[in-house]
Scaffold this motif. Structure first.
Motif, PDB file in Angstrom:
ATOM      1  N   CYS A  84      71.067  53.059   8.236  1.00 43.58           N
ATOM      2  CA  CYS A  84      69.707  52.645   8.599  1.00 43.58           C
ATOM      3  C   CYS A  84      69.032  53.687   9.485  1.00 43.58           C
ATOM      4  N   ASP A  85      69.770  54.231  10.428  1.00 41.15           N
ATOM      5  CA  ASP A  85      69.200  55.247  11.315  1.00 41.15           C
ATOM      6  C   ASP A  85      68.800  56.490  10.543  1.00 41.15           C
ATOM      7  N   PRO A  91      64.278  50.132  10.268  1.00 38.11           N
ATOM      8  CA  PRO A  91      64.551  49.230  11.398  1.00 38.11           C
ATOM      9  C   PRO A  91      65.471  48.088  10.968  1.00 38.11           C
ATOM     10  N   ARG A 120      55.215  51.536   8.258  1.00 40.07           N
ATOM     11  CA  ARG A 120      56.258  51.890   9.220  1.00 40.07           C
ATOM     12  C   ARG A 120      55.954  51.343  10.606  1.00 40.07           C
ATOM     13  N   ALA A 121      54.720  51.465  11.039  1.00 42.86           N
ATOM     14  CA  ALA A 121      54.358  50.960  12.369  1.00 42.86           C
ATOM     15  C   ALA A 121      54.568  49.453  12.444  1.00 42.86           C
ATOM     16  N   ASN A 152      65.700  55.844   8.638  1.00 47.60           N
ATOM     17  CA  ASN A 152      64.606  55.327   9.490  1.00 47.60           C
ATOM     18  C   ASN A 152      64.197  53.919   9.087  1.00 47.60           C
ATOM     19  N   ALA A 169      56.643  47.697  10.630  1.00 47.76           N
ATOM     20  CA  ALA A 169      58.085  47.417  10.565  1.00 47.76           C
ATOM     21  C   ALA A 169      58.733  47.646  11.924  1.00 47.76           C
ATOM     22  N   GLU A 170      58.375  48.746  12.572  1.00 45.30           N
ATOM     23  CA  GLU A 170      58.954  49.055  13.875  1.00 45.30           C
ATOM     24  C   GLU A 170      58.522  48.058  14.937  1.00 45.30           C
ATOM     25  N   ALA A 171      57.372  47.410  14.709  1.00 45.93           N
ATOM     26  CA  ALA A 171      56.899  46.373  15.634  1.00 45.93           C
ATOM     27  C   ALA A 171      57.517  45.008  15.329  1.00 45.93           C
ATOM     28  N   LEU A 204      58.213  52.295   3.374  1.00 43.70           N
ATOM     29  CA  LEU A 204      57.861  52.529   4.773  1.00 43.70           C
ATOM     30  C   LEU A 204      57.147  53.861   4.957  1.00 43.70           C
ATOM     31  N   SER A 208      65.853  45.331  12.227  1.00 47.20           N
ATOM     32  CA  SER A 208      65.203  44.026  12.390  1.00 47.20           C
ATOM     33  C   SER A 208      64.615  43.515  11.087  1.00 47.20           C
TER      34      SER A 208
END
Length: 492
Positions: A200-201, A206, A148-149, A204, A151-153, A141, A208
């Motif tokens: 996970c936090d 996600p 990363r973008a 970083n 994954a976050e989406a 990521l 999901s």
């Protein structure tokens, strides 16, 4: 339909084995694939190779079986290897980062400096090490452009090899894993049975991206009809070492097995209680059935069978693995060459990612014979390290014996030395392919074809027992030399 297809996706090759209603292997196919080493300590696979070799060996094994009617599929796989792919297209964003890979050593050091390892161990039972999936996923990521973008989406998903195979087998319809593979990601709370938001936090990651976790014997979807002529249910999944534990019928607390493949992995069943190691072993899930996890202590050796590959591909002193034993048997008994095969660091109980391999005791007369003997003996020494740590954690096991499997267990020389150096009985089963057998049993008993645990355990058949023949003074002298060699390697 009375046959089961077992997929055994390993570190250097993929195999498919068809088992009949008596759990006898009737056909198999195997295919090696390329290893990638793009930098020092980096190891990668092409995700397309993992899938293509799986599809090809499955078709070949079914064809060799005479077109056996397959009732279900069981999957076992190399663990910790990390893949990320697009949720819609199924296209990987990067190569698979293999369990042996050490690229995230600095990331792990940073997390340790934050005293985050205690959080990791408390929730996952693991140590904070590059070996596991979590930091590999974080690296992808952080280092793959746009990952990363995406994954976050919600556009990217993560999986270990089992998840990747199920995704492809089902045409992208199912994103799942089992409890044993989840337990090796360094993201799964093995006591609460769920992904850890805390971990996970911090990394970083996600949530999901993470697959649904199911029992080892469960409904994992059906294969695409075009793959094998009709849809076939996938009913069993377990990581390779847990599948071997099942295949060895180690269902009772205190039972131990050690598998000798690319690496070596020793597990001892601790029942329904997760035992926290005080000797840098791993607490993990041995298997999970009917929603109930059974736990184990595990010790992992990075280099076992791989040391024989090194003799072949690196030193080029053998052409195939079968030459190792006769070469070792001709070694000079007056020489004591000790090889510490820390090619990618040392695993349990040392967990040192930075040290590298070393050879001690060389003389002008040292040659291929002594190197072959040292290579085989290194596996026995490392196993003794693991068993000593296990006994320190849970106490000595009465009537201790070790069940062995995997390619290197076929070597009488290696297994006799193992028995000698640990001073205990070593039992080799008639069926050495216990990893595939474990996956087949999971799927077969779920399909109603194979028996339950007790009857399956009663089918376990002994090929040979190895009993210690080495006197205690020699055992102590040889193991002392190994301990000095490891100490020097760690300090180099």
């Amino acid at each position: 339909m009375t046959h089961i297809l077992a997929i055994d996706q390993g570190t250097t090759s993929t195999r498919a084995i068809v088992f009949d209603s008596a759990m006898k292997a009737v056909a198999s196919a195997q295919e090696e694939f390329q290893q990638y080493f793009p930098d020092s300590g980096w190891v990668e696979h092409d995700p397309a190779d993992l899938w293509a070799s799986t599809a090809a060996t499955c078709r070949s094994a079914i064809e060799k079986s005479g077109g056996a009617e397959i009732a279900a599929i069981g999957i076992t796989n190399q663990r910790e290897t990390t893949l990320v792919w697009d949720r819609k297209t199924g296209a990987p964003v990067y190569k698979a980062i293999v369990w042996q890979d050490r690229r995230t050593s600095e990331m792990c050091k940073t997390l340790k400096s934050e005293v985050f390892e205690e959080v990791i161990t408390d929730r996952t039972g693991l140590l904070l090490d590059p070996y596991f999936s979590a930091t590999k996923l974080a690296w992808i990521l952080d280092n793959v452009e746009g990952a990363r973008a995406r994954a976050e989406a919600g556009r990217l998903v993560f999986g270990t090899v089992d998840t990747w195979l199920v995704w492809n087998l089902t045409g992208g319809a199912v994103h799942v894993t089992d409890a044993t593979n989840a337990a090796r990601t360094m993201l799964y709370d093995i006591r609460k049975g769920r992904w850890s938001k805390t971990i996970c936090d911090r990394l970083n990651i996600p949530m999901s991206m993470l697959p649904e976790v199911r029992d080892c014997a469960a409904d994992f979807g059906e294969t695409r009809a075009d793959l094998f002529g009709r849809p076939i249910p996938i009913l069993g999944i377990a990581g390779d070492q847990q599948a071997a534990t099942i295949g060895q019928a180690c269902f009772e607390p205190g039972m131990m097995k050690s598998t000798y493949g690319t690496g070596c992995f020793a597990l001892i069943n601790t029942g329904d209680t997760p035992v926290r190691s005080q000797n840098r072993l791993l607490t993990t899930i041995a298997y999970q059935l009917d929603g109930k996890p059974t736990y184990a202590l595990e010790g992992s050796i990075f280099i076992a069978g791989a040391v024989v590959q090194w003799l072949r591909d690196g030193l080029k002193i053998i052409r195939n693995a079968s030459e190792t034993q006769p070469l070792a048997e001709r070694a000079d008994p007056m020489q004591n060459v000790v090889l510490v095969p820390a090619f990618t660091g040392l695993g349990a109980p040392y967990w040192n990612a930075e040290c590298r391999g070393a050879v001690f005791g060389l003389t002008r007369n040292s040659g291929p014979e002594e190197f072959a003997r040292a290579a085989l003996e290194s596996v026995g020494y490392q196993t003794r390290d693991l068993l000593a740590a296990m006994h320190a954690d849970i106490g000595e096991v009465s009537d201790a014996m070790l069940r062995v499997d995997g390619g290197m267990s076929a070597s009488d020389y290696a297994m006799q030395f193992l028995s000698d150096i640990i001073g205990a009985q070593v039992d080799r089963p008639k069926v050495l392919e216990t990893t595939a057998l474990g996956a087949a049993w999971l799927a077969g008993q779920r399909a109603g074809i194979y028996p339950g645990q007790a009857e399956f355990a009663a089918h376990w058949a002994l090929d040979r027992s190895f009993m210690p023949e080495m006197d205690e003074d020699t055992r102590a002298e040889k193991y002392g030399a190994w301990q000095r060699a490891v100490d020097a390697t760690l300090r180099f």
